[in-house]
Design an enzyme around this catalytic site. Structure first.
Site, PDB file in Angstrom:
ATOM      1  N   LYS A 175      38.161  41.042  36.985  1.00 35.07           N
ATOM      2  CA  LYS A 175      39.023  42.223  37.198  1.00 35.07           C
ATOM      3  C   LYS A 175      39.861  41.913  38.443  1.00 35.07           C
ATOM      4  O   LYS A 175      39.466  42.185  39.568  1.00 35.07           O
ATOM      5  CB  LYS A 175      38.139  43.465  37.409  1.00 35.07           C
ATOM      6  CG  LYS A 175      38.790  44.819  37.156  1.00 35.07           C
ATOM      7  CD  LYS A 175      40.009  45.104  37.974  1.00 35.07           C
ATOM      8  CE  LYS A 175      39.755  45.389  39.424  1.00 35.07           C
ATOM      9  NZ  LYS A 175      41.023  45.514  40.217  1.00 35.07           N
ATOM     10  N   GLU A 178      45.149  44.799  40.672  1.00 28.45           N
ATOM     11  CA  GLU A 178      46.120  45.435  39.770  1.00 28.45           C
ATOM     12  C   GLU A 178      47.560  45.220  40.254  1.00 28.45           C
ATOM     13  O   GLU A 178      48.513  45.454  39.524  1.00 28.45           O
ATOM     14  CB  GLU A 178      45.806  46.926  39.617  1.00 28.45           C
ATOM     15  CG  GLU A 178      45.879  47.766  40.905  1.00 28.45           C
ATOM     16  CD  GLU A 178      44.622  47.710  41.776  1.00 28.45           C
ATOM     17  OE1 GLU A 178      43.906  46.681  41.774  1.00 28.45           O
ATOM     18  OE2 GLU A 178      44.374  48.705  42.480  1.00 28.45           O
ATOM     19  N   CYS A 283      43.440  36.030  54.617  1.00 27.47           N
ATOM     20  CA  CYS A 283      42.239  36.440  55.369  1.00 27.47           C
ATOM     21  C   CYS A 283      41.939  35.435  56.470  1.00 27.47           C
ATOM     22  O   CYS A 283      41.118  35.696  57.336  1.00 27.47           O
ATOM     23  CB  CYS A 283      41.047  36.596  54.454  1.00 27.47           C
ATOM     24  SG  CYS A 283      40.519  35.038  53.791  1.00 27.47           S
ATOM     25  N   GLU A 374      42.492  44.958  61.271  1.00 21.40           N
ATOM     26  CA  GLU A 374      43.204  43.991  60.431  1.00 21.40           C
ATOM     27  C   GLU A 374      44.551  44.602  60.030  1.00 21.40           C
ATOM     28  O   GLU A 374      44.602  45.704  59.482  1.00 21.40           O
ATOM     29  CB  GLU A 374      42.400  43.675  59.162  1.00 21.40           C
ATOM     30  CG  GLU A 374      43.124  42.686  58.261  1.00 21.40           C
ATOM     31  CD  GLU A 374      42.331  42.308  57.015  1.00 21.40           C
ATOM     32  OE1 GLU A 374      41.820  43.206  56.329  1.00 21.40           O
ATOM     33  OE2 GLU A 374      42.252  41.100  56.725  1.00 21.40           O
TER      34      GLU A 374
HETATM   35  P1  NAD Z   1      41.445  45.641  48.404  1.00 21.96           P
HETATM   36  O1  NAD Z   1      40.105  45.787  49.038  1.00 21.96           O
HETATM   37  O2  NAD Z   1      42.384  46.789  48.474  1.00 21.96           O
HETATM   38  O3  NAD Z   1      41.282  45.315  46.831  1.00 21.96           O
HETATM   39  C1  NAD Z   1      40.475  44.257  46.385  1.00 21.96           C
HETATM   40  C2  NAD Z   1      39.963  44.582  44.984  1.00 21.96           C
HETATM   41  O4  NAD Z   1      39.144  45.752  45.045  1.00 21.96           O
HETATM   42  C3  NAD Z   1      41.062  44.863  43.973  1.00 21.96           C
HETATM   43  O5  NAD Z   1      40.718  44.258  42.747  1.00 21.96           O
HETATM   44  C4  NAD Z   1      41.067  46.389  43.855  1.00 21.96           C
HETATM   45  O6  NAD Z   1      41.425  46.842  42.574  1.00 21.96           O
HETATM   46  C5  NAD Z   1      39.619  46.755  44.151  1.00 21.96           C
HETATM   47  N1  NAD Z   1      39.481  48.035  44.854  1.00 21.96           N
HETATM   48  C6  NAD Z   1      40.333  48.564  45.778  1.00 21.96           C
HETATM   49  N2  NAD Z   1      39.848  49.729  46.236  1.00 21.96           N
HETATM   50  C7  NAD Z   1      38.676  49.948  45.598  1.00 21.96           C
HETATM   51  C8  NAD Z   1      37.700  50.996  45.655  1.00 21.96           C
HETATM   52  N3  NAD Z   1      37.840  52.043  46.468  1.00 21.96           N
HETATM   53  N4  NAD Z   1      36.616  50.888  44.863  1.00 21.96           N
HETATM   54  C9  NAD Z   1      36.449  49.836  44.051  1.00 21.96           C
HETATM   55  N5  NAD Z   1      37.346  48.824  43.952  1.00 21.96           N
HETATM   56  C10 NAD Z   1      38.435  48.871  44.718  1.00 21.96           C
HETATM   57  O7  NAD Z   1      42.104  44.318  49.010  1.00 21.96           O
HETATM   58  P2  NAD Z   1      43.593  43.774  48.815  1.00 21.96           P
HETATM   59  O8  NAD Z   1      44.537  44.650  49.558  1.00 21.96           O
HETATM   60  O9  NAD Z   1      43.862  43.496  47.387  1.00 21.96           O
HETATM   61  O10 NAD Z   1      43.468  42.369  49.555  1.00 21.96           O
HETATM   62  C11 NAD Z   1      43.613  42.194  50.933  1.00 21.96           C
HETATM   63  C12 NAD Z   1      42.271  42.178  51.630  1.00 21.96           C
HETATM   64  O11 NAD Z   1      41.459  41.127  51.102  1.00 21.96           O
HETATM   65  C13 NAD Z   1      42.392  41.880  53.120  1.00 21.96           C
HETATM   66  O12 NAD Z   1      41.512  42.718  53.805  1.00 21.96           O
HETATM   67  C14 NAD Z   1      41.957  40.428  53.239  1.00 21.96           C
HETATM   68  O13 NAD Z   1      41.452  40.065  54.493  1.00 21.96           O
HETATM   69  C15 NAD Z   1      40.909  40.366  52.180  1.00 21.96           C
HETATM   70  N6  NAD Z   1      40.660  39.004  51.746  1.00 21.96           N
HETATM   71  C16 NAD Z   1      39.514  38.417  52.171  1.00 21.96           C
HETATM   72  C17 NAD Z   1      39.245  37.108  51.837  1.00 21.96           C
HETATM   73  C18 NAD Z   1      37.992  36.458  52.307  1.00 21.96           C
HETATM   74  O14 NAD Z   1      37.710  35.352  51.875  1.00 21.96           O
HETATM   75  N7  NAD Z   1      37.213  37.055  53.175  1.00 21.96           N
HETATM   76  C19 NAD Z   1      40.146  36.393  51.033  1.00 21.96           C
HETATM   77  C20 NAD Z   1      41.312  37.033  50.597  1.00 21.96           C
HETATM   78  C21 NAD Z   1      41.555  38.351  50.971  1.00 21.96           C
END
Ligand code: NAD
Length: 474
Positions: A175, A178, A283, A374
């Site tokens: 998944k 989106e 990240c 962040e």
């Molecule tokens: P996000 O947390 O908004 O979304 C990530 C995933 O979670 C998506 O598939 C989204 O649909 C789902 N999601 C979002 N809110 C949710 C909720 N309330 N309940 C359940 N699922 C939910 O992250 P993003 O904005 O897509 O990505 C950026 C973030 O990812 C940054 O914080 C970045 O640091 C982090 N990141 C971390 C790494 C790592 O290796 N630690 C790598 C890449 C990105």
């Protein structure tokens, strides 16, 4: 250009329409809709999980040497299509084309490492553990595994997960974010062409509804998550409550420490790439610059002069959505309001699309919002410190622990920093210390919730269960 088609799900080896409501996918460089993505309902997730479980029961019986043949073919197809995948990725995510290609190459490396699964998932054995008794340990797949991934690496991060999971004999439901569903759609088409058996890999799209359905589903055995820390923590807690194995990688606030005597030219090059590459949406992006002692002024003079040469739209792309752009601008406003000194200010870019220019704040204090949270945009906060001990204390006070780098020409400082710092990935004279596919992606503290990290040997342990067999023959 891709027409504004409505995307489909890939379930049990076929592309199919979803009954879920559709939402627009944007091209952030021009602010226009490029596709529509349906969000899976809980009933759709239930059906996918049931089919994936059926597929798992057959797939686990396929010898691992045969399972990896799919991945060998997949790697060849990915190699041939790097440019095409990168073009789609750049269009929906905003990365420059070169950066997008690099990230796709990193994705392919995951597949290459997973091709070694016959060696990687070997167990141990010991003859005569007691008189006439031999013992061996074997690794077996878990069942249905699910991956929930972020917007910033739509080819690479899913491949931290599914090549390892399916090589181990599991089936997988992805998944992805989106916001960027086109890249995973393209990489899934190639996996289909590589001959992945039906139901072994499945792609659905969606939001919290789909994620919650995966977290709660009794047939889903393991959850791999990458995204922001609050969601990572929620995933970790909720999946654990439902008895699942979880690895949940979260957000970051990464510090770049520079000591007197560092090679300034090369250091500035690395800082710029770390802080402003991918518009800060990594990240592993450097977010706080920590000059030690009198290196601060010459370092900042050169950093500012080089930053001023960055061309938006060529060297640096837009950020992913207009909402995210507004959030980053909000952080810059907060930095000004809290009294930091902007050396360059990326607000008010006169350009179509969701652009924010590189921003550097000097004289940031550790308790300011821009020093702690962040931002995930091209904003670099400078906190000047007197000694390396001060730098270490500052970095270790962060609630995050993803990565950090030290720039120095002094081996003793580098060694001490790497040893004492509370981060899972450390760079020495390297701006983005991203572990290769055969090492784990090992964030600490609020940057990771779980025990076994993504890729490397950790992935093999995560996607398998160990069994110890004791044998005696009469
Ligand atoms: P996000 O947390 O908004 O979304 C990530 C995933 O979670 C998506 O598939 C989204 O649909 C789902 N999601 C979002 N809110 C949710 C909720 N309330 N309940 C359940 N699922 C939910 O992250 P993003 O904005 O897509 O990505 C950026 C973030 O990812 C940054 O914080 C970045 O640091 C982090 N990141 C971390 C790494 C790592 O290796 N630690 C790598 C890449 C990105």
């Amino acid at each position: 250009m891709i027409a504004t088609e409505t995307l489909q799900f890939y379930v049990n080896g076929k592309w199919e329409d979803s009954s879920g409501a559709s939402h627009p996918v944007m091209n952030p460089a021009i602010g226009q809709v490029i596709a529509n993505v349906p969000y899976a309902t809980a009933a759709e997730v239930d059906r996918v999980a049931t089919l994936a479980h059926k597929a798992f029961l057959k797939w686990r019986e396929v010898p691992v040497v045969e399972r990896v043949q799919v991945l060998y073919r997949y790697k060849t197809l990915l190699d041939k299509n790097v440019d095409d995948i990168a073009r789609i990725l750049s269009m929906e995510n905003g990365k420059t084309l070169d950066d997008a290609k690099l990230s796709v190459r990193r994705a392919v490396q995951m597949v290459e490492v997973a091709c070694g699964m016959p060696s990687l998932m070997m167990g141990d054995s010991l003859e005569n553990v007691s008189r006439g008794i031999d013992s061996q340990s074997i690794r077996q797949p878990l069942g249905v595994c699910a991956g929930i991934t972020p917007f910033n690496f739509p080819a690479m991060v899913p491949m931290w997960m599914f090549p390892f999971a399916i090589a181990c004999g599991n089936s997988f439901i992805l998944k992805p974010s989106e916001k960027v569903p086109l890249t995973p759609t393209r990489t899934c088409e190639l996996l289909h062409d590589a001959g992945v058996p039906e139901g072994v890999f499945n792609l659905i799209h969606g939001d919290k509804v789909a994620v919650d359905a995966l977290l709660e589903h009794p047939l889903v055995r393991a959850i791999s998550f990458v995204g922001s820390s609050p969601v990572a923590k929620y995933i970790y807690e909720t999946a654990a409550k439902h008895g699942k194995r979880v690895q949940a990688l979260g957000g970051a606030k990464n510090h770049l420490v520079v000591t007197p005597g560092a090679n300034l030219e090369k250091t500035v090059e690395a800082i710029i790439s770390s802080a402003f590459g991918a518009a800060g949406e990594r990240c592993l992006a450097g977010s706080v610059l920590v000059p030690v002692g009198d290196v601060a002024q010459p370092l900042l003079d050169l950093l500012l002069a080089t930053t001023n040469k960055i061309k938006l739209g060529i060297d640096m792309g837009p950020v992913v959505t207009d909402d995210h752009r507004k959030k980053i601008v909000g952080y810059i406003e907060k930095g000004v309001a809290e009294g930091a000194t902007p050396l360059c200010d990326g607000r008010g870019v006169n350009k179509e699309g969701y652009y924010v220019g590189p921003t550097i704040f000097d004289h940031v204090k550790p308790d300011m919002t821009i020093a702690k949270e962040e931002i995930f945009g091209p904003v670099l906060s400078v906190i000047r410190v007197k000694t390396l001990d001060d730098a270490i204390e500052l970095v270790n006070s962060s609630k995050f622990g993803n990565t950090t780098s030290i720039f120095t020409s002094d081996g003793k400082s580098a060694r001490e920093y790497a040893s004492r710092i509370e981060c899972g990935m450390v760079g020495v004279n390297i701006g983005v210390a991203a572990p290769m596919a055969f090492f784990p992606f090992s964030g600490w503290k609020n940057s990771f919730f779980g025990d076994l990290h993504a890729h490397g040997k950790d992935a093999v342990a995560f996607y398998t269960e160990q069994k110890v067999i004791m044998t005696r023959w009469f």
